[in-house]
Motif scaffolding. Structure first.
Motif, mmCIF file in Angstrom:
data_model
loop_
_atom_site.group_PDB
_atom_site.id
_atom_site.type_symbol
_atom_site.label_atom_id
_atom_site.label_comp_id
_atom_site.label_asym_id
_atom_site.label_seq_id
_atom_site.Cartn_x
_atom_site.Cartn_y
_atom_site.Cartn_z
ATOM 1 N N SER A 275 -0.332 -16.390 2.257
ATOM 2 C CA SER A 275 0.556 -15.710 3.289
ATOM 3 C C SER A 275 -0.448 -14.713 2.060
ATOM 4 C CB SER A 275 1.917 -15.836 3.958
ATOM 5 O OG SER A 275 2.411 -14.188 3.965
ATOM 6 N N TYR A 288 -1.391 -7.581 5.285
ATOM 7 C CA TYR A 288 -1.177 -8.889 5.098
ATOM 8 C C TYR A 288 -2.556 -9.695 5.690
ATOM 9 C CZ TYR A 288 -0.115 -9.631 10.135
ATOM 10 O OH TYR A 288 -0.442 -9.889 11.634
ATOM 11 N N HIS A 290 -2.810 -13.108 6.451
ATOM 12 C CA HIS A 290 -1.920 -14.708 6.894
ATOM 13 C C HIS A 290 -2.917 -16.292 7.465
ATOM 14 C CE1 HIS A 290 2.683 -15.977 6.922
ATOM 15 N NE2 HIS A 290 2.293 -16.468 8.739
ATOM 16 N N SER A 295 4.913 -18.406 11.470
ATOM 17 C CA SER A 295 4.409 -17.308 11.528
ATOM 18 C C SER A 295 6.058 -16.148 10.619
ATOM 19 C CB SER A 295 5.266 -16.569 12.561
ATOM 20 O OG SER A 295 4.668 -17.345 14.407
ATOM 21 N N ILE A 296 5.499 -14.840 10.781
ATOM 22 C CA ILE A 296 5.519 -14.663 9.879
ATOM 23 C C ILE A 296 7.411 -13.737 10.671
ATOM 24 C CG2 ILE A 296 6.048 -11.741 8.404
ATOM 25 C CD1 ILE A 296 3.328 -12.676 7.353
ATOM 26 N N GLU A 307 7.514 -12.566 15.883
ATOM 27 C CA GLU A 307 6.827 -12.696 15.452
ATOM 28 C C GLU A 307 5.206 -12.350 15.100
ATOM 29 O OE1 GLU A 307 6.473 -16.664 16.724
ATOM 30 O OE2 GLU A 307 8.408 -17.209 16.634
ATOM 31 N N SER A 310 -0.449 -16.253 12.052
ATOM 32 C CA SER A 310 -1.433 -16.299 12.006
ATOM 33 C C SER A 310 -2.549 -15.511 12.368
ATOM 34 C CB SER A 310 -2.343 -17.617 11.119
ATOM 35 O OG SER A 310 -0.803 -18.747 10.362
ATOM 36 N N ILE A 337 8.576 -14.831 5.247
ATOM 37 C CA ILE A 337 7.569 -15.731 4.922
ATOM 38 C C ILE A 337 8.032 -17.183 4.378
ATOM 39 C CG2 ILE A 337 5.333 -15.389 4.515
ATOM 40 C CD1 ILE A 337 5.526 -12.216 3.545
ATOM 41 N N THR A 339 6.693 -21.307 4.326
ATOM 42 C CA THR A 339 6.033 -22.834 4.322
ATOM 43 C C THR A 339 6.976 -22.844 5.218
ATOM 44 O OG1 THR A 339 6.863 -23.680 2.457
ATOM 45 C CG2 THR A 339 5.161 -22.077 2.344
#
Length: 555
Positions: A275, A288, A290, A295-296, A307, A310, A337, A339
């Motif tokens: 990201s 950004y 992604h 999801s962010i 949400e 990506s 954000i 992982t």
């Protein structure tokens, strides 16, 4: 053979025989051959001698009063199955021979005995001892070699981990930026499962309210994934440093340069989730990219969660380009954000945390609240975890008091006493009072010692160890004319009432990363109070310079 004869000189032998003439002959034959020679007159005394002393070889007759040789051997075998025993016999009784063989006796000397017969039998018996000791020694050497290799590899991994940590630059941890009437605050979390892992990050402050963040998660485990992540963040840091030098940073250019570079690093079977985000807090914009990440999460000012999925697949050797999206942050309260190590972990209710992360994020006003929720919910992490958390807020002042303190221990203690009395009059809960007073003390002492007096952490650590810190500070404060500025009051944040304190010194700034040493080394004195205080308060942030700290506790 000569090696065996030399070996006998290190051994102790026990002779068990009731015939005094035979015993004298045996001793004469063996004089100078063994380290020591012990004699027992019958099996009972022989057993007692064996139990009380350490003998390497036993020579025994069979027929003796009190206890015969066979009975003695049986009792010795109950405690030692391996000691070599040579039997002297004049009997041809086949039953005796069978019983002795069943007891592990394989060496017999028929009377009359000659010196060569005796020495050869004992050399044969001692060969087993030599072999056993060789095997033991070789095993010990093998174990020591394995220990050495383990220590060597652990040392190498630890050094590699230090190198990796030195590349994971974080300019934003617990930092606060004040721009256009807002406070922008940042937190992060990093939990590798192994010394070398596939997660990596950089959070860089580019100046003028601009921020670059990169979170990477190389698919795979072990050294290969770690090498990819380390090389990737090293390249990104280098690119950012060069751009800052030349004052020509451009997000898209940096992304394209990274893609060109990382495609040469990745193996054909490897993929890199990542990201990349570039925030301009003056214009409240975030661009950004992604790539194959969870999801962010965005939370708006009305506490509604959105949400951002990506917009790119994971990066591979065959990726041709990385696309970006620009979003408006004007209505954004906070952003998360992570992982997949976080969302794919199982919670205590046996569900993956993905099902709870959005609700926990929504119900958390500050990062500390969110961290407490996921640490309490998750049973154990399934993979490396990296988190970036951003919040924008505009505290509304209900009332506020400003105080100016000299760099003087007595004046600080007097102020702490005043604050304790003041808070008690406000009928603050005992638990909250304790948290506030401990935090006040720690941050005031941090401003006093590290800030205005300029005592670095290693110097403080040594002074504490020598019990000289207070005297040293008292001498320094006599020549210090810097001030400590304290501001405290009641503030509304997102409609909730908080007691807030801001402490600013006139020093060079406090390095929040030094508190990691307190966590890594239990013998390191410095930073423990700061770490503890962070668990007491709802939110804690430093300015970018590090000479001002603000914390909030729910009132």
């Amino acid at each position: 053979m000569s090696e065996l004869k030399n070996f006998l000189k290190n051994l102790n032998i026990l002779i068990v025989d009731d015939d005094k003439v035979s015993t004298l002959v045996l001793k004469k034959y063996l004089d100078g051959v063994f380290n020591s020679i012990h004699v027992a007159e019958n099996g009972k005394l022989g057993l007692l001698a064996f139990l009380q002393n350490k003998f390497d070889i036993i020579v025994t007759d069979v027929y003796m009063p009190e206890m015969d040789g066979i009975e003695m051997i049986k009792k010795i075998r109950q405690v030692d199955l391996e000691v070599p025993i040579v039997v002297i016999t004049s009997s041809d009784d086949i039953n005796d021979m069978k019983e002795l063989l069943n007891l592990g006796i394989g060496r017999f000397i028929q009377k009359p005995i000659t010196k060569s017969m005796l020495i050869n039998a004992l050399l044969d018996a001692s060969s087993r001892i030599v072999l056993k000791k060789r095997l033991i020694k070789e095993k010990e050497m093998e174990i020591e070699l394995l220990k050495y290799r383990d220590r060597y590899h652990t040392h190498q991994q630890t050094m590699a981990y230090k190198k990796e940590m030195s590349l994971l630059k974080n300019d934003l941890e617990k930092k606060k930026l004040s721009l256009n009437g807002y406070e922008f605050v940042f937190n992060s979390f990093y939990k590798p499962m192994e010394i070398l892992c596939g997660d990596a990050f950089i959070y860089r402050y580019l100046g003028d309210g601009k921020i670059l963040g990169v979170i990477m998660d190389t698919m795979g485990k072990g050294l290969s994934a770690s090498v990819t992540s380390v090389l990737s963040v090293a390249f990104m840091n280098h690119s950012v440093d060069k751009s800052l030098e030349n004052r020509d940073f451009d997000f898209i250019t940096t992304l394209n340069s990274f893609l060109t570079y990382v495609k040469k690093v990745l193996l054909e079977e490897e993929m890199l989730s990542a990201s990349f985000f570039f925030m301009d807090l003056n214009s409240l914009k975030c661009e950004y990219a992604h790539c194959g990440m969870p999801s962010i999460l965005l939370k708006d000012v009305k506490n509604k969660v959105f949400e951002l999925v990506s917009n790119n697949p994971p990066i591979s050797k065959f990726t041709s380009n990385i696309s970006t999206i620009c979003i408006d942050l004007k209505d954004v309260d906070s952003m998360l954000i992570v992982t997949d190590g976080l969302v794919e972990s199982f919670s205590k209710d046996e569900n993956v945390y993905l099902t709870s992360v959005s609700d926990d994020f929504k119900d958390s006003l500050f990062y500390n609240n969110f961290e407490n929720k996921f640490l309490d919910a998750i049973l154990s992490f399934s993979d490396d975890v990296t988190i970036f958390y951003f919040k924008r807020m505009k505290p509304e002042k209900l009332w506020e008091i400003n105080k100016e303190l000299n760099t003087d221990m007595d004046e600080i203690n007097e102020f702490l006493k005043e604050m304790d009395d003041f808070l008690r009059k406000k009928h603050i809960k005992d638990e909250t009072l304790s948290k506030v007073t401990v935090s006040l003390y720690e941050f005031l002492m941090n401003a006093y010692e590290h800030g205005n007096l300029g005592i670095d952490v290693d110097k403080k650590h040594k002074l504490i160890g020598d019990n000289l810190l207070e005297d040293y500070c008292r001498e320094l404060e006599k020549k210090c004319y810097k001030k400590i500025f304290v501001k405290y009051g009641i503030y509304y944040i997102n409609g909730i009432e908080f007691f807030g304190v801001t402490i600013r010194d006139e020093g060079e700034g406090f390095n929040i990363n030094m508190t990691n040493r307190a966590l890594e080394n239990i013998e390191y004195f410095c930073g423990r109070g700061i770490v503890l205080s962070n668990t007491f308060v709802d939110a804690l942030y430093y300015n970018m310079k590090g000479n001002e700290v603000t914390f909030y506790v729910r009132w």
